[in-house]
Design a protein around this motif. Sequence first.
Motif, PDB file in Angstrom:
ATOM      1  N   ALA A 166       0.855  -1.184   0.000  1.00  0.00           N
ATOM      2  CA  ALA A 166       0.000   0.000   0.000  1.00  0.00           C
ATOM      3  C   ALA A 166       0.893   1.237   0.000  1.00  0.00           C
ATOM      4  CB  ALA A 166      -0.896   0.020   1.227  1.00  0.00           C
ATOM      5  N   MET A 167       0.481   2.214  -0.824  1.00  0.00           N
ATOM      6  CA  MET A 167       1.157   3.500  -0.874  1.00  0.00           C
ATOM      7  C   MET A 167       0.104   4.600  -0.798  1.00  0.00           C
ATOM      8  SD  MET A 167       3.979   2.781  -3.887  1.00  0.00           S
ATOM      9  CE  MET A 167       2.783   3.194  -5.108  1.00  0.00           C
ATOM     10  N   LYS A 168       0.531   5.819  -0.468  1.00  0.00           N
ATOM     11  CA  LYS A 168      -0.403   6.949  -0.412  1.00  0.00           C
ATOM     12  C   LYS A 168      -0.900   7.308  -1.804  1.00  0.00           C
ATOM     13  CE  LYS A 168       1.646   8.938   3.697  1.00  0.00           C
ATOM     14  NZ  LYS A 168       2.385  10.061   4.257  1.00  0.00           N
ATOM     15  N   THR A 169       0.018   7.349  -2.792  1.00  0.00           N
ATOM     16  CA  THR A 169      -0.313   7.660  -4.186  1.00  0.00           C
ATOM     17  C   THR A 169       0.682   6.917  -5.075  1.00  0.00           C
ATOM     18  OG1 THR A 169       1.190   9.532  -4.444  1.00  0.00           O
ATOM     19  CG2 THR A 169      -0.993  10.017  -3.526  1.00  0.00           C
ATOM     20  N   LYS A 200      -5.381   2.326   5.965  1.00  0.00           N
ATOM     21  CA  LYS A 200      -6.397   3.280   6.435  1.00  0.00           C
ATOM     22  C   LYS A 200      -6.218   3.587   7.914  1.00  0.00           C
ATOM     23  CE  LYS A 200      -9.697   2.067   2.858  1.00  0.00           C
ATOM     24  NZ  LYS A 200     -10.935   1.358   2.523  1.00  0.00           N
ATOM     25  N   LYS A 201      -5.844   2.579   8.707  1.00  0.00           N
ATOM     26  CA  LYS A 201      -5.577   2.801  10.138  1.00  0.00           C
ATOM     27  C   LYS A 201      -4.376   3.727  10.332  1.00  0.00           C
ATOM     28  CE  LYS A 201      -7.470  -1.560  11.800  1.00  0.00           C
ATOM     29  NZ  LYS A 201      -7.167  -2.885  12.355  1.00  0.00           N
ATOM     30  N   LYS A 202      -3.467   3.711   9.348  1.00  0.00           N
ATOM     31  CA  LYS A 202      -2.286   4.577   9.420  1.00  0.00           C
ATOM     32  C   LYS A 202      -2.540   5.961   8.829  1.00  0.00           C
ATOM     33  CE  LYS A 202       1.140   0.927   9.570  1.00  0.00           C
ATOM     34  NZ  LYS A 202       2.397   0.399   9.036  1.00  0.00           N
ATOM     35  N   VAL A 258      -4.208  -5.353   3.883  1.00  0.00           N
ATOM     36  CA  VAL A 258      -3.239  -4.285   3.607  1.00  0.00           C
ATOM     37  C   VAL A 258      -3.963  -2.944   3.498  1.00  0.00           C
ATOM     38  CG1 VAL A 258      -1.584  -3.408   1.913  1.00  0.00           C
ATOM     39  CG2 VAL A 258      -1.562  -5.825   2.539  1.00  0.00           C
ATOM     40  N   SER A 259      -5.092  -2.947   2.804  1.00  0.00           N
ATOM     41  CA  SER A 259      -5.887  -1.719   2.661  1.00  0.00           C
ATOM     42  C   SER A 259      -6.371  -1.211   4.012  1.00  0.00           C
ATOM     43  CB  SER A 259      -7.080  -1.982   1.744  1.00  0.00           C
ATOM     44  OG  SER A 259      -7.886  -0.847   1.647  1.00  0.00           O
ATOM     45  N   PRO A 266      -5.781   4.352  -0.137  1.00  0.00           N
ATOM     46  CA  PRO A 266      -4.467   3.813  -0.489  1.00  0.00           C
ATOM     47  C   PRO A 266      -4.440   3.172  -1.870  1.00  0.00           C
ATOM     48  CG  PRO A 266      -5.573   2.357   1.047  1.00  0.00           C
ATOM     49  CD  PRO A 266      -6.428   3.577   0.915  1.00  0.00           C
ATOM     50  N   VAL A 267      -3.273   3.214  -2.488  1.00  0.00           N
ATOM     51  CA  VAL A 267      -3.019   2.512  -3.745  1.00  0.00           C
ATOM     52  C   VAL A 267      -2.447   1.149  -3.363  1.00  0.00           C
ATOM     53  CG1 VAL A 267      -1.658   2.504  -5.860  1.00  0.00           C
ATOM     54  CG2 VAL A 267      -2.556   4.660  -4.958  1.00  0.00           C
TER      55      VAL A 267
END
Length: 64
Positions: free
Chosen positions: A19-22, A43-45, A38-39, A50-51
């Motif tokens: 997962a990445m921000k963009t 989201k918790k972070k 992972v998604s 997320p991508v």
Amino acid sequence: MENNVLINNGEKYGGQYVAMKTFLDREVVCFGAEPFEVSEEAKKKGVSDPVIFYVPVKGTVHIY
């Protein structure tokens, strides 16, 4: 020549989802074997959208 790397240190994520921000941010937020998990962890972070994508194991052939 432009660097076409999607993520930094990609070799250590082979066979997992990341997962990445963009797509422009090459830093991995979190990773794991299940894309939904992972998604949710991303989201918790604090990453609202997320991508998520799969990183193949280096040297394997994938036919889609």
